[in-house]
Design a protein around this motif. Structure first.
Motif, PDB file in Angstrom:
ATOM      1  N   ASP A  44       0.833  -1.203   0.000  1.00 42.78           N
ATOM      2  CA  ASP A  44       0.000   0.000   0.000  1.00 42.78           C
ATOM      3  C   ASP A  44       0.868   1.253   0.000  1.00 42.78           C
ATOM      4  O   ASP A  44       0.596   2.219  -0.719  1.00 42.78           O
ATOM      5  CB  ASP A  44      -0.919   0.006   1.217  1.00 42.78           C
ATOM      6  N   TRP A  45       1.913   1.253   0.833  1.00 39.14           N
ATOM      7  CA  TRP A  45       2.803   2.420   0.916  1.00 39.14           C
ATOM      8  C   TRP A  45       3.591   2.607  -0.381  1.00 39.14           C
ATOM      9  O   TRP A  45       3.869   3.737  -0.797  1.00 39.14           O
ATOM     10  CB  TRP A  45       3.736   2.293   2.108  1.00 39.14           C
ATOM     11  N   VAL A  46       3.941   1.489  -1.010  1.00 42.39           N
ATOM     12  CA  VAL A  46       4.602   1.583  -2.318  1.00 42.39           C
ATOM     13  C   VAL A  46       3.654   2.212  -3.336  1.00 42.39           C
ATOM     14  O   VAL A  46       4.063   3.059  -4.146  1.00 42.39           O
ATOM     15  CB  VAL A  46       5.064   0.186  -2.796  1.00 42.39           C
ATOM     16  N   ILE A  88       1.230   4.275  -2.668  1.00 45.88           N
ATOM     17  CA  ILE A  88       1.104   5.697  -2.314  1.00 45.88           C
ATOM     18  C   ILE A  88       2.285   6.488  -2.882  1.00 45.88           C
ATOM     19  O   ILE A  88       2.117   7.549  -3.494  1.00 45.88           O
ATOM     20  CB  ILE A  88       1.010   5.869  -0.787  1.00 45.88           C
ATOM     21  N   TRP A  89       3.501   5.972  -2.674  1.00 47.07           N
ATOM     22  CA  TRP A  89       4.689   6.649  -3.184  1.00 47.07           C
ATOM     23  C   TRP A  89       4.673   6.714  -4.713  1.00 47.07           C
ATOM     24  O   TRP A  89       5.010   7.740  -5.311  1.00 47.07           O
ATOM     25  CB  TRP A  89       5.955   5.955  -2.703  1.00 47.07           C
ATOM     26  N   LEU A  90       4.257   5.626  -5.347  1.00 50.53           N
ATOM     27  CA  LEU A  90       4.205   5.592  -6.813  1.00 50.53           C
ATOM     28  C   LEU A  90       3.205   6.616  -7.342  1.00 50.53           C
ATOM     29  O   LEU A  90       3.441   7.265  -8.368  1.00 50.53           O
ATOM     30  CB  LEU A  90       3.825   4.180  -7.277  1.00 50.53           C
ATOM     31  N   THR A  91       2.094   6.784  -6.626  1.00 53.35           N
ATOM     32  CA  THR A  91       1.083   7.766  -7.027  1.00 53.35           C
ATOM     33  C   THR A  91       1.614   9.186  -6.898  1.00 53.35           C
ATOM     34  O   THR A  91       1.395  10.030  -7.776  1.00 53.35           O
ATOM     35  CB  THR A  91      -0.178   7.600  -6.171  1.00 53.35           C
ATOM     36  N   VAL A  92       2.298   9.464  -5.790  1.00 55.69           N
ATOM     37  CA  VAL A  92       2.894  10.788  -5.594  1.00 55.69           C
ATOM     38  C   VAL A  92       3.930  11.071  -6.687  1.00 55.69           C
ATOM     39  O   VAL A  92       3.975  12.160  -7.265  1.00 55.69           O
ATOM     40  CB  VAL A  92       3.532  10.898  -4.203  1.00 55.69           C
ATOM     41  N   LYS A  93       4.757  10.065  -6.968  1.00 52.85           N
ATOM     42  CA  LYS A  93       5.774  10.200  -8.011  1.00 52.85           C
ATOM     43  C   LYS A  93       5.137  10.466  -9.366  1.00 52.85           C
ATOM     44  O   LYS A  93       5.570  11.367 -10.111  1.00 52.85           O
ATOM     45  CB  LYS A  93       6.624   8.925  -8.060  1.00 52.85           C
ATOM     46  N   GLY A 107       4.659  -2.070  -7.691  1.00 48.73           N
ATOM     47  CA  GLY A 107       5.909  -1.327  -7.752  1.00 48.73           C
ATOM     48  C   GLY A 107       6.192  -0.670  -9.084  1.00 48.73           C
ATOM     49  O   GLY A 107       7.157   0.090  -9.211  1.00 48.73           O
ATOM     50  N   VAL A 141      -0.861   1.937  -8.851  1.00 48.94           N
ATOM     51  CA  VAL A 141      -0.992   3.200  -8.133  1.00 48.94           C
ATOM     52  C   VAL A 141      -2.124   3.092  -7.113  1.00 48.94           C
ATOM     53  O   VAL A 141      -2.763   2.059  -6.956  1.00 48.94           O
ATOM     54  CB  VAL A 141      -1.240   4.360  -9.114  1.00 48.94           C
ATOM     55  N   LEU A 142      -2.373   4.204  -6.431  1.00 52.79           N
ATOM     56  CA  LEU A 142      -3.300   4.214  -5.301  1.00 52.79           C
ATOM     57  C   LEU A 142      -4.714   3.808  -5.696  1.00 52.79           C
ATOM     58  O   LEU A 142      -5.369   3.019  -5.000  1.00 52.79           O
ATOM     59  CB  LEU A 142      -3.301   5.618  -4.678  1.00 52.79           C
TER      60      LEU A 142
END
Length: 229
Positions: A11-13, A15-20, A180, A184-185
């Motif tokens: 889930d956190w991956v 979140i980070w992928l979505t922000v990126k 990964g 995405v989110l």
């Protein structure tokens, strides 16, 4: 915070992928939309309305339709797909680059429209005065145009980021759900709901809701949101 502990590493991956994805897409869109909005604001031709309609098409076109056609056009066995692979060494479909490409097209109206409004509102007297003073074009852009367009740029960036963060149809069709890489989110949220994992789905949905609400609140707070749309 206790509820957030129910989120997994995947889930956190996501979140980070979505922000990126949102950051990269927003940056690219601002670079592309600035000259495009400038040209549209000063172009006087009947074909202008057709070009504007094409740019704004993602606002009314179902995201899955856009994602499907992008997938077909850039399939590995297509001309565009083979050309992309020859230039960049990888396929566009089911990659992070594919997500960026699709997101740029899908969120283009949210970048062009505020900047177009800003350029239309830009008084020509400023540019005429700068020309009479012999200011170089670069100086005109940095010292006159960009400061005057600041609220419109903020609106364009905020809308692009929020819209990209909430994408589903385009990223699903063009990127699939590769952990990964393209998961995405919004895709992760859908997977949780489909798997009846409502606690994780709730927290992911809550994160997306709060980020979008904060972004829109910030745009209203700058005091120019209504003018820039």
């Amino acid at each position: 915070m206790i509820g957030l502990t129910s989120l997994s590493a995947a889930d956190w991956v996501a979140i980070w992928l979505t922000v990126k994805l949102s950051l990269v897409t927003t940056l690219i869109l601002l670079i592309l939309a600035m000259p495009l909005a400038w040209l549209l604001a000063r172009w006087q031709h009947p074909a202008k309305y057709l070009v504007q309609a094409i740019i704004m098409l993602p606002l009314v076109l179902p995201p899955t339709v856009l994602g499907f056609y992008l997938l077909v056009v850039f399939a590995p066995d297509s001309v565009a797909g083979q050309l992309w692979q020859m230039l960049f060494g990888s396929t566009l479909a089911f990659t992070f680059s594919g997500l960026v490409f699709g997101s740029v097209i899908f969120s283009l109206p949210f970048a062009v429209q505020p900047l177009y409004t800003g350029f239309k509102a830009l008084a020509p007297e400023y540019l005429e005065t700068a020309k009479l003073l012999g200011m170089p074009p670069v100086t005109v852009v940095w010292k006159i145009i960009l400061p005057l367009l600041k609220p419109f740029i903020i609106v364009a960036a905020g809308l692009c980021f929020a819209h990209t963060m909430g994408e589903f149809g385009v990223v699903l069709m063009l990127g699939g759900s590769i952990p990964g890489e393209t998961q995405v989110l919004s895709i992760m949220l859908f997977n949780h709901v489909e798997g009846l994992r409502y606690t994780q789905a709730h927290w992911l949905a809550f994160i997306m809701l709060m980020v979008s609400l904060l972004l829109l609140s910030m745009l209203f707070w700058v005091g120019r949101f209504r003018r820039a749309i």
